[in-house]
Design an enzyme around this catalytic site. Structure first.
Site, PDB file in Angstrom:
ATOM      1  N   CYS A 153     -62.806   6.795 -19.480  1.00 53.03           N
ATOM      2  CA  CYS A 153     -62.794   6.607 -18.030  1.00 53.03           C
ATOM      3  C   CYS A 153     -63.688   5.431 -17.647  1.00 53.03           C
ATOM      4  CB  CYS A 153     -63.145   7.906 -17.321  1.00 53.03           C
ATOM      5  SG  CYS A 153     -62.446   7.951 -15.656  1.00 53.03           S
ATOM      6  N   HIS A 168     -59.280  11.506 -19.365  1.00 45.93           N
ATOM      7  CA  HIS A 168     -60.344  12.251 -20.063  1.00 45.93           C
ATOM      8  C   HIS A 168     -59.723  13.191 -21.100  1.00 45.93           C
ATOM      9  CE1 HIS A 168     -63.776  11.486 -17.245  1.00 45.93           C
ATOM     10  NE2 HIS A 168     -62.801  11.235 -16.407  1.00 45.93           N
ATOM     11  N   GLU A 198     -61.151  14.736 -23.331  1.00 49.16           N
ATOM     12  CA  GLU A 198     -62.077  15.818 -23.700  1.00 49.16           C
ATOM     13  C   GLU A 198     -61.760  17.138 -22.999  1.00 49.16           C
ATOM     14  OE1 GLU A 198     -62.813  13.203 -21.855  1.00 49.16           O
ATOM     15  OE2 GLU A 198     -64.339  13.604 -20.335  1.00 49.16           O
TER      16      GLU A 198
END
Ligand code: GLN
Length: 538
Positions: free
Chosen positions: A382, A508, A510
């Site tokens: 990001c 993202h 994650e």
């Protein structure tokens, strides 16, 4: 079967890990074939944690449908591999907002609007919302905060009413703390007794206790607690500190938590939960001898929870590669041309963290220049990806003032800029590009190889975007835009193919990495870092 509701409350102190216990129970029930979801009710007034800074509340987690949520939802997903949505995280603010909206619309027909029954009814409606979809056998509801807090009273009152209404289809698990007093060399049960009393005072009798403790609690002490608290002795379980949160489901199963829950709800447990995959993961974690060292460059490095999902994704990737993870936090505000070599030299890979605002940004550029020039595996997420683009523009394209308009609204080279649709929005909450979007990856790119696919969907949380007017110049100079949104052509992924592993994602990844399904791009990055580490050692 009728939906069963499990409430998880906490007493004595916060940070006991209600989220981990809820997730572990969900993990076990899921491994027994049940459809499970977990939701969190947070007693604060904010509508969602999106506007809270990481000092207040750790990481802001993002659900597939674009809700900015409590970080516990990240644990729920990592343990169950079931995506959460906006309905899985409700705050006092949301409850009040909806009651006040109804009042303004006249829905209460002139009645006086009160905490009981109007706020509690709204809470109950939200508790049952996911259960009423018919998609779940078990709905686990974690009540944020600690019993005795003023803020959590309406939630506890709602739990009390629901237990009464739902009968055997509801039960309450209470998590408390049993401190070890070093000077006296003794474990103390009094705080637990008091916190259960407090729960009883608001009309809730816990069915199961989970005692958090540093040391093993002897059986006779657990029996004593059972007696004082009106809980069956076998339903007094303990959760002793372990070196990884991922061991908790197995530890709780050893004490039959899943079976106790099922029996209390009138279900006779059959066989064992299918935890083979989980056991294998734990074994890899315990057996790993080699280490991979990853540097994380960010400005919240002193906060344990600020980059929670990134830490967990890296840990999962390292574990599946049979390595231990050595995560080194590097404070972006303290990183300079002078010390960058000393700080980054020993890294097998570097992550440039997400973030907002100017603070610490220069350290990210310093790190990126160093990593690019030394060909260290580097992953920008990001803001980290945006910084990759800016650093490349400044030092390779020769645009010294290139910037994001977030940092300098008057930059002559706005390589990162606001999308047109975002320009008119000034309200802070929920104005970002949030949630899952498609991304088309170029055939043959490192990113496509990592995913083993040319179409992926990942979650977003940002306002600014790569400025497509500069695209050709970047591509000609060697930074390729290998991922884009098929509908809008917004750039999702950049990479420098000639480097070992130099990839930035606007999204993202994650948020979608779980133990059963670790995110492929993290695995690819960590594998590249391991490879680079080996090369360096030679
Ligand atoms: N501040 C950047 C943006 O809003 C990046 C956000 C992030 O890293 N999550 O676009």
């Amino acid at each position: 079967m009728e939906t069963k509701y499990i409430f998880v409350t906490g007493g004595v102190v916060s940070s006991l890990g209600k989220g981990i216990i809820s997730s572990s129970l969900a993990c076990l029930l899921k491994a027994r074939g049940y459809r499970v979801t977990i939701q969190k009710f947070d007693p604060y007034i904010n509508i969602d944690p999106g506007t809270l800074n990481p000092y207040e509340h750790g990481e802001c987690y993002v659900t597939v449908d674009g809700h900015e949520a409590d970080l516990d939802l990240g644990h729920y997903e990592r343990f169950t591999n079931v995506p959460t949505t906006r309905a899985n995280n409700v705050t006092t603010g949301r409850i009040y907002q909806s009651v006040i909206d109804k009042e303004r619309r006249g829905d209460y027909l002139g009645k006086t609007v009160q905490i009981v029954p109007h706020i509690t009814d709204e809470i109950k409606r939200n508790v049952k919302f996911l259960g009423n979809t018919g998609n779940f056998d078990f709905v686990i509801t974690e009540i944020g905060g600690t019993v005795g807090d003023i803020e959590s009273l309406p939630f506890l009152e709602s739990v009390r009413q629901l237990r009464w209404e739902l009968g055997d289809n509801a039960l309450c698990v209470h998590l408390t703390y049993v401190p070890y007093i070093r000077a006296a060399k003794e474990l103390k049960t009094k705080p637990t007794q008091h916190s259960v009393k407090q729960l009883q005072q608001v009309g809730i009798q816990p069915d199961i206790l989970v005692l958090r403790t540093e040391k093993d609690i002897p059986a006779d002490m657990r029996r004593k607690i059972a007696q004082f608290c009106n809980v069956a002795p076998d339903a007094v379980t303990q959760s002793v500190d372990v070196n990884s949160i991922y061991k908790v489901p197995l530890k709780m199963h050893e004490q039959h938590l899943d079976e106790i829950v099922l029996r209390k709800m009138g279900i006779e447990p059959k066989g064992e939960p299918r935890m083979e995959h989980w056991v294998d993961f734990i074994k890899r974690m315990d057996d790993a001898t080699e280490t991979v060292t990853i540097g994380l460059v960010g400005k919240y490095v002193e906060l344990q929870d600020a980059y929670k999902s990134i830490n967990e994704s890296l840990f999962q990737a390292a574990t599946y590669a049979d390595h231990k993870l050595n995560l080194v936090y590097i404070h972006s505000e303290k990183l300079t041309e002078e010390n960058v070599d000393e700080k980054l030299r020993g890294m097998d890979g570097v992550i440039i963290a997400p973030g907002f605002g100017q603070r610490g940004i220069d350290g990210k550029f310093v790190a990126l220049k160093y990593c690019r020039e030394h060909d260290i595996p580097t992953f920008g997420i990001c803001l980290g990806m945006q910084c990759m683009v800016i650093e490349f523009a400044r030092n390779v394209l020769g645009l010294p003032e290139a910037n994001s308009t977030e940092m300098n609204p008057n930059t002559p080279d706005n390589v990162i800029d606001l999308m047109e649709e975002q320009k008119s929005i000034s309200n802070m909450g929920g104005t970002m590009r949030l949630g899952s979007y498609d991304c088309e990856l170029q055939e043959g790119s490192k990113a496509a190889q990592a995913y083993g696919s040319t179409l992926v969907r990942e979650r977003h949380r940002h306002r600014f975007e790569f400025n497509n007017e500069y695209r050709d110049r970047f591509e000609q100079a060697g930074m390729k835009c290998v991922g884009q949104n098929p509908a809008t052509h917004l750039v999702e992924v950049v990479e420098i193919p000639e480097k070992r592993w130099f990839i930035g994602t606007q999204y993202h990844p994650e948020y979608s990495s779980t133990v059963p399904s670790p995110n492929p791009i993290f695995r690819s990055f960590v594998n590249a870092a391991i490879e680079y580490g080996r090369e360096r050692k030679k």
